[in-house]
Write an enzyme that holds these catalytic residues in place. Sequence first.
Site, PDB file in Angstrom:
ATOM      1  N   ARG A   1      32.294  41.671  43.336  1.00 45.16           N
ATOM      2  CA  ARG A   1      31.984  40.310  43.802  1.00 45.16           C
ATOM      3  C   ARG A   1      32.875  39.909  44.972  1.00 45.16           C
ATOM      4  NH1 ARG A   1      33.116  38.002  37.896  1.00 45.16           N
ATOM      5  NH2 ARG A   1      32.383  40.097  37.460  1.00 45.16           N
TER       6      ARG A   1
ATOM      7  N   ASP B   1      39.207  44.752  38.269  1.00 47.82           N
ATOM      8  CA  ASP B   1      37.953  45.482  38.031  1.00 47.82           C
ATOM      9  C   ASP B   1      36.723  44.629  38.379  1.00 47.82           C
ATOM     10  OD1 ASP B   1      36.382  47.591  37.310  1.00 47.82           O
ATOM     11  OD2 ASP B   1      36.605  47.317  35.147  1.00 47.82           O
TER      12      ASP B   1
ATOM     13  N   LYS C   1      40.050  51.083  34.161  1.00 43.07           N
ATOM     14  CA  LYS C   1      38.975  51.374  33.215  1.00 43.07           C
ATOM     15  C   LYS C   1      39.412  52.492  32.269  1.00 43.07           C
ATOM     16  CE  LYS C   1      34.975  50.308  36.181  1.00 43.07           C
ATOM     17  NZ  LYS C   1      34.420  49.196  35.380  1.00 43.07           N
TER      18      LYS C   1
END
Length: 496
Positions: free
Chosen positions: A338, A334, A264
């Site tokens: 999930r 990233d 990020k």
Amino acid sequence: MNCFIHKEIPAADAYIIPVQASRNLLMDLPSRPLREAADYVVRHLPQDAGLKEISFLSEEKEILVVGVSLAKEPLRPRDVYLSMAQALRKCKRSGAKDVAILLDNCPPLAAEPVLLGTTARLAELVNYENRGQKSVCPQDTGFHNVALVTAAEGLDTVLEQALCCARGTTAARELCNQRASSQTPETLAEDAARLCRESGCEVEILTAAEAASLNMDAFLAVARGAQNTPPVVIILRWLHGGDTPTVGLIGKGIVYDSGGYSLKSNTSMRNMFDDMGGGAAVIGAMSAIAGSRLPVNAVGVIAACENKISYNAYLPGDIIGSMAGKTIEVTNTDAEGRLTLADALTLAIHREKCDLLVDIATLTGAAKNAVGRFASAVFSNDDEFFQLLKKAADIASEKVWRLDLDPEMRPCLNSPVADLRNGSINPSDGGGAMLAALFLQEFTEGKPWIHIDMAGVNFRLEPPAFSAAGATGYGAALLYCLAKELPDFWGRCTEK
Ligand code: BES
Ligand code: ZN
Ligand code: ZN
């Protein structure tokens, strides 16, 4: 802080006078100057929802009178939530320690349990301070006593449950506001165990080795980048619903999300200590569910780890396994939430025998773009179950915004080398929040399921009146209220 029901109007530093429509002062205030001040405030209230305040000097001190106009009829919990929060915040900021809320001035506030609960919860929610670690920190900024003044009887249980629920939100905020260098998966598990055992849950913490023996390979792939902070699976059980179905509450528990090798930017990473907000909501909810002895079967599951970079970390392009046996091509490290949730869902189904599933997660920036910062984005494969969540959201005053699960987008998750991929490789596909939901749906085995993407609502640097800056604690009240509706829901299901 004490919050209690009081029959007479007590001496206080601040009086909150809610008024609906008629604009008359109904309750008989104890002194004439107070009566006159209140009368003035009430008569000058705005027509629509709004506040009016006045300070006046009694013999010994200044007293604040805040009128709250609750114009709409019928009163909705969210209207009460927003305006009462503002009124309480005004009182708190003016330094009031003892506050009296004159409920009978707006009769539905005491007559309707949901509205009474809303007001009671706010005493705790507004009182909360995110103290951080400032070396000089003002002490005693909160309330000492909040009196809910009403002549109505039999409100004790409603009050107790509301406060229990609000303490769940506070716990979620506290957990979520901790910085990643002082919060590891293990400390999260210790905090969860302490909170939930205190209120009566059975707690089990699985180590990395135990997770490995269950084949939680997707979860462990994400966890691999953090060398010194091993992952844990937190399981919280409250099984007091007899032979009714068991609901699994599955929370995302990434204690820090750097993005991994799909790193990020600095600005997107700064607040990523909050990426266990879903897990915090589950912990808060489970402690409240147990604390108020709800007659339900609920199991909380949080697969907690960090998403970091090291020589050992998982890589874009890797093909990993999962507890469900499906292989996954990692297109983006990233999109880690999930992966951890997929295994947590499978564990909830197979090991914990959950019949219905609710997962809650700070899953995608796309959810915030889609529905804004006042509601979570919600997906479900079951209309009736979603309606139940909607009802809980109205009661909790935590908004949800349902989006479709469009099967036409499902091929974006097809992989030439694995059973599925964890994200599309084509940015122009868009629909990121739904793609994440479609990915999770692959691990629900056809069970009734709700996915709550709370990325937009979890954290507010400029806080709304009901929260301090930082984590909002969103989700704890929502899940608690959902659990509270379950016994009726089962009742209605068996009638059919
Ligand atoms: N934790 C983030 C989502 C997030 C973003 C939460 C902003 C709160 C605020 C999540 O793990 C993530 O990075 N998601 C990616 C998914 C993408 C790589 C498919 C995102 O939203 O960009
Ligand atoms: Zn991420
Ligand atoms: Zn994340």
